[in-house]
Structure formats: C-alpha cells, structure tokens
Design an enzyme around this catalytic site. Structure first.
Site, PDB file in Angstrom:
ATOM      1  N   SER A  85      -5.801 -57.553 -14.306  1.00 26.75           N
ATOM      2  CA  SER A  85      -7.124 -56.678 -14.330  1.00 26.75           C
ATOM      3  C   SER A  85      -8.008 -57.089 -15.495  1.00 26.75           C
ATOM      4  O   SER A  85      -7.621 -57.510 -16.509  1.00 26.75           O
ATOM      5  CB  SER A  85      -6.600 -55.329 -14.713  1.00 26.75           C
ATOM      6  OG  SER A  85      -7.854 -54.368 -15.175  1.00 26.75           O
ATOM      7  N   TYR A 104     -14.276 -56.803 -12.867  1.00 24.95           N
ATOM      8  CA  TYR A 104     -15.302 -55.558 -12.998  1.00 24.95           C
ATOM      9  C   TYR A 104     -16.749 -56.146 -13.461  1.00 24.95           C
ATOM     10  O   TYR A 104     -16.627 -57.048 -14.469  1.00 24.95           O
ATOM     11  CB  TYR A 104     -14.846 -54.723 -13.982  1.00 24.95           C
ATOM     12  CG  TYR A 104     -13.701 -53.660 -13.569  1.00 24.95           C
ATOM     13  CD1 TYR A 104     -13.656 -52.897 -12.494  1.00 24.95           C
ATOM     14  CD2 TYR A 104     -12.617 -53.715 -14.374  1.00 24.95           C
ATOM     15  CE1 TYR A 104     -12.806 -52.068 -12.267  1.00 24.95           C
ATOM     16  CE2 TYR A 104     -11.582 -52.779 -13.993  1.00 24.95           C
ATOM     17  CZ  TYR A 104     -11.777 -52.121 -12.874  1.00 24.95           C
ATOM     18  OH  TYR A 104     -10.384 -51.216 -12.630  1.00 24.95           O
ATOM     19  N   THR A 139     -13.630 -56.120  -7.780  1.00 24.99           N
ATOM     20  CA  THR A 139     -13.540 -54.558  -7.504  1.00 24.99           C
ATOM     21  C   THR A 139     -15.025 -53.932  -7.514  1.00 24.99           C
ATOM     22  O   THR A 139     -15.706 -54.160  -8.230  1.00 24.99           O
ATOM     23  CB  THR A 139     -12.989 -53.857  -8.457  1.00 24.99           C
ATOM     24  OG1 THR A 139     -11.704 -54.236  -8.636  1.00 24.99           O
ATOM     25  CG2 THR A 139     -12.905 -52.134  -8.351  1.00 24.99           C
ATOM     26  N   LYS A 186     -12.293 -55.686  -3.106  1.00 28.13           N
ATOM     27  CA  LYS A 186     -11.397 -54.649  -3.314  1.00 28.13           C
ATOM     28  C   LYS A 186     -12.331 -53.250  -3.358  1.00 28.13           C
ATOM     29  O   LYS A 186     -13.297 -53.307  -4.121  1.00 28.13           O
ATOM     30  CB  LYS A 186     -10.496 -54.950  -4.472  1.00 28.13           C
ATOM     31  CG  LYS A 186      -9.547 -53.542  -4.593  1.00 28.13           C
ATOM     32  CD  LYS A 186      -8.692 -53.972  -5.712  1.00 28.13           C
ATOM     33  CE  LYS A 186      -7.532 -52.904  -5.866  1.00 28.13           C
ATOM     34  NZ  LYS A 186      -8.240 -51.494  -6.555  1.00 28.13           N
ATOM     35  N   HIS A 245      -8.918 -47.143  -4.539  1.00 24.63           N
ATOM     36  CA  HIS A 245      -8.749 -47.066  -6.089  1.00 24.63           C
ATOM     37  C   HIS A 245      -7.441 -46.192  -6.479  1.00 24.63           C
ATOM     38  O   HIS A 245      -7.447 -45.546  -7.681  1.00 24.63           O
ATOM     39  CB  HIS A 245     -10.079 -46.807  -6.993  1.00 24.63           C
ATOM     40  CG  HIS A 245      -9.921 -47.584  -8.401  1.00 24.63           C
ATOM     41  ND1 HIS A 245     -10.699 -48.749  -8.319  1.00 24.63           N
ATOM     42  CD2 HIS A 245      -9.348 -47.535  -9.615  1.00 24.63           C
ATOM     43  CE1 HIS A 245     -10.788 -49.314  -9.622  1.00 24.63           C
ATOM     44  NE2 HIS A 245      -9.896 -48.647 -10.082  1.00 24.63           N
TER      45      HIS A 245
END
Length: 387
Positions: free
Chosen positions: A107, A130, A156, A252, A276
């Site tokens: 992440s 992100y 994402t 995603k 999520h």
C-alpha cells in the site's frame, strides 16, 4: 501453541495480541458497516455443488494473474498501516507471500517503505497507488516503485475522499499511537507487540515521511494526507498515470459495469471488483454480488479479479466459479500477521490453500482453471433484480 484450523482462529488471536486501535482499523467498515458485513454474508448465500465418483488425484491450484504464474488464484491485497499490526508487518507479509508463491501488494500508506520491502524480498511485488494532488511526489513515488522492480501498479479508484469509520475516530487512530490514558492501559496488556515495536525503526508512513518536504511528524502527516487525496481523479488522469507507469496496470475499486467498461477503454490489464472492504461507500452492494454483471459486461475482454469478503478457500472457489481470474485477501492475512507475525500470514495462506483444494475436489474439478459456473448454486436474482 493453539491449534489453528480457520481464519477465525487467527482473528481471535489477533484481537488478543494487537492494540485495540489497530485491530479495529482492520476489523471495521464505514458508517453502519452494512457493506462490510454483507461482503462476507453474501458469500454464504452461494452454495457449492458437490459431485461424487470423480477422479480427484493430481489436483492443481496453479494459474496466472496478469500473466504472472501464481500458486493459487490469491494475492495479498494492499492494506494500510500493516506495519502497526506487527513490527515490520509489510516485510513479514511480503516474505510469507513470496514463500507461498502468491503476489503481495504494498500500500501507498504502508509503514515499511517500497525500498524496505524490496530489500527484504527476492521477487518483484505489486505496488498500490493512491492518486495525490502533489504531482511531483506522485511521479517520484511511481519512479521509486519502478526502481524497486515492482511488477504491477494497482491504482485504487475508490478513495478520492475518506469514508467515515467510527471506530478509528473513537480510538484516535494514529501512527505511532498517541499515548492517551486509554491507549497506555491497552498497550500494557499487549507487551509482546510493544517489545517488537521498540526494536524496529519503522513506525511511520515509510513511503511519505522523508519524501515530502516539511513532513516530520504524525500531526503534519495527517494534515498532509487529508489534503492530498485527489478528488479530481477521472479517467483521463488514470490514463496519464498508466502512461507514466509503462507496465501492467490493475484498477481497483470497480463495482459498476459501466466503470468496468471505462477501465477497459483506458487499457487496464485487469480490474478488481471491490468496495474497499466496506470501508468507503456504506450501503454499496457486496463485491460478490457485483461480480457477475461486470463479467457479463467485460469479462471476455479484460482480466477480472475480486476483493472484499474473502475469508476462506471456499470463498475463493465461489469467486472463481463466478468468473474471477484471481482474488485478494486483506483482513484474512492481517489477522494472521497480528496473531503470529510472518508465520501467521503463512498459516492464513495455507488454510486458504487447503480449503480451496478440498472444496474444488468435492465439486469434481482437478484444476482450478477448470472451475466454472457449474461448480456453484446461486440464488435466483442474487446479482440482479435491482430497480
């Protein structure tokens, strides 16, 4: 040592051994948590079709995800703050995934940095991005993932703004934890966790601290991240990021067939049907309910994966039977990490592998690539009849 037979066993140990704020961060959803709950409960509505008097020998769970050979159709999902569930948590999870022959996804909001994980693993992993307003930081972050030989970029799409998670607000979630009387009392009962944390230098967001000017402590970091998520993210920006990356891209956060078609138009290599983990839009349908309509819309033209709600090998089998090429586990492996560190992640993966293998055999299939809709019984109207 306790006898571990399922993910719920690891979950109970995780709760016992990890500070409350970090366990709650894992085991919670946004607002009323309806979607968080239904991600799991909707899997239970699907039944596996049992077949008998078939040759079960020579079974194989090997397949591919985005052209990469995997030992089973399971990847470790990107989970923020994993390094707070256990010291150096991302490194431990990545090593367990590598040993098991499945992809690990790091992440953006990890505690261990991209470089930390690359240094402690031998095979490429995936990096989840992100999108941030700071374009210079975004470009440098993507370059760092390239330099670390990450083999896929997972963008994402469903976190342009943060869904409200009541437990995180009530617990005063922070990295590292701020020492209020309630937190101190909780940490006093988690001494094993505390000893490990004292031995590591990794206690902040490693991909951000030291890489952004004027970010030196958690208070400034919290302010920065709250302002940095790009609310203007659109398909044109997704296409730009894809071009910047230049390698395999997985999108995603897809729940709607129209968004799946748009992902196809921008040239994604795969999409992840995901809400999520129920942590964003509460009241959205579960990922498993969303899967078949998306398969009908784009399944023949793009690789489709599924995330959110996977807690067992049987869940993996059901998702594959409904068309997914691969699945992602998040909470399932984090429970293992919080319970037993790297060995706990290995245990979680082995539990899911064994469950998938046995369940697949009972459906009369010997190879996971042969699993199809004939392996399940789905209630009428399960994925449709919405006004």
């Amino acid at each position: 040592m306790p006898v571990i037979t399922c993910i719920d066993d690891l979950k109970r140990l995780h709760k016992r051994r990890t500070p409350k704020m970090f366990y709650d961060y894992c085991e919670s959803g946004s607002w009323t948590e309806q979607t968080f709950r239904e991600n799991c409960s909707d899997f239970q509505d699907i039944r596996l079709r049992q077949r008998v008097a078939v040759d079960m020998e020579g079974r194989s769970l090997k397949t591919e995800m985005i052209g990469q050979e995997v030992a089973m159709p399971v990847a470790l999902a990107p989970v923020g703050l994993t390094g707070m569930q256990r010291a150096d948590g991302e490194i431990k999870a990545a090593r367990a995934a590598e040993a098991a022959g499945v992809p690990f996804t790091l992440s953006t909001m990890s505690v261990c940095s991209i470089e930390d994980v690359a240094e402690h693993t031998t095979k490429p992993f995936w990096f989840q991005l992100y999108t941030m307003k700071d374009q210079d930081f975004l470009r440098r972050l993507i370059q760092r993932a390239k330099d670390a030989r990450c083999s896929a970029l997972v963008i994402t799409l469903d976190l342009q703004i943060l869904g409200q998670r009541h437990k995180d607000l009530k617990n005063g979630l922070s990295t590292p934890p701020k020492l209020s009387p309630a937190v101190i009392a909780d940490l006093a009962t988690k001494w094993g966790w505390g000893i490990e944390m004292l031995r590591t230098k990794r206690r902040q967001f490693g991909n951000i601290v030291g890489h952004v000017a004027d970010i030196e402590d958690t208070s400034s970091l919290g302010e920065w991240t709250a302002q940095q998520f790009d609310q203007k993210l659109d398909w044109a920006k997704v296409a730009t990021i894809k071009e910047m990356w230049g390698g395999p891209v997985i999108l995603k956060g897809i729940l709607d067939p129209e968004d799946a078609r748009m992902a196809l138009k921008v040239g994604a290599d795969a999409i992840v049907v995901s809400n999520h983990g129920g942590r964003q839009q509460d009241g959205a349908i579960s990922s498993i309910r969303a899967l078949e309509p998306i398969m009908q819309a784009v399944g023949g033209d793009i690789e489709v994966h599924l995330d959110s709600g996977i807690r067992s090998g049987q869940d993996v089998l059901k998702a594959i039977a409904l068309g997914a090429k691969g699945t992602y586990i998040g909470r399932a492996y984090v429970h293992g990490l919080g319970a037993q560190g790297e060995q706990g992640v290995a245990t979680a993966l082995e539990l899911i592998r064994t469950e998938l293998d046995i369940a697949m055999a009972f459906t009369g299939k010997r190879n996971v690539t042969e699993v199809d809709r004939s392996c399940v019984l789905v209630p009428e109207g399960f994925s449709g009849l919405w006004a």
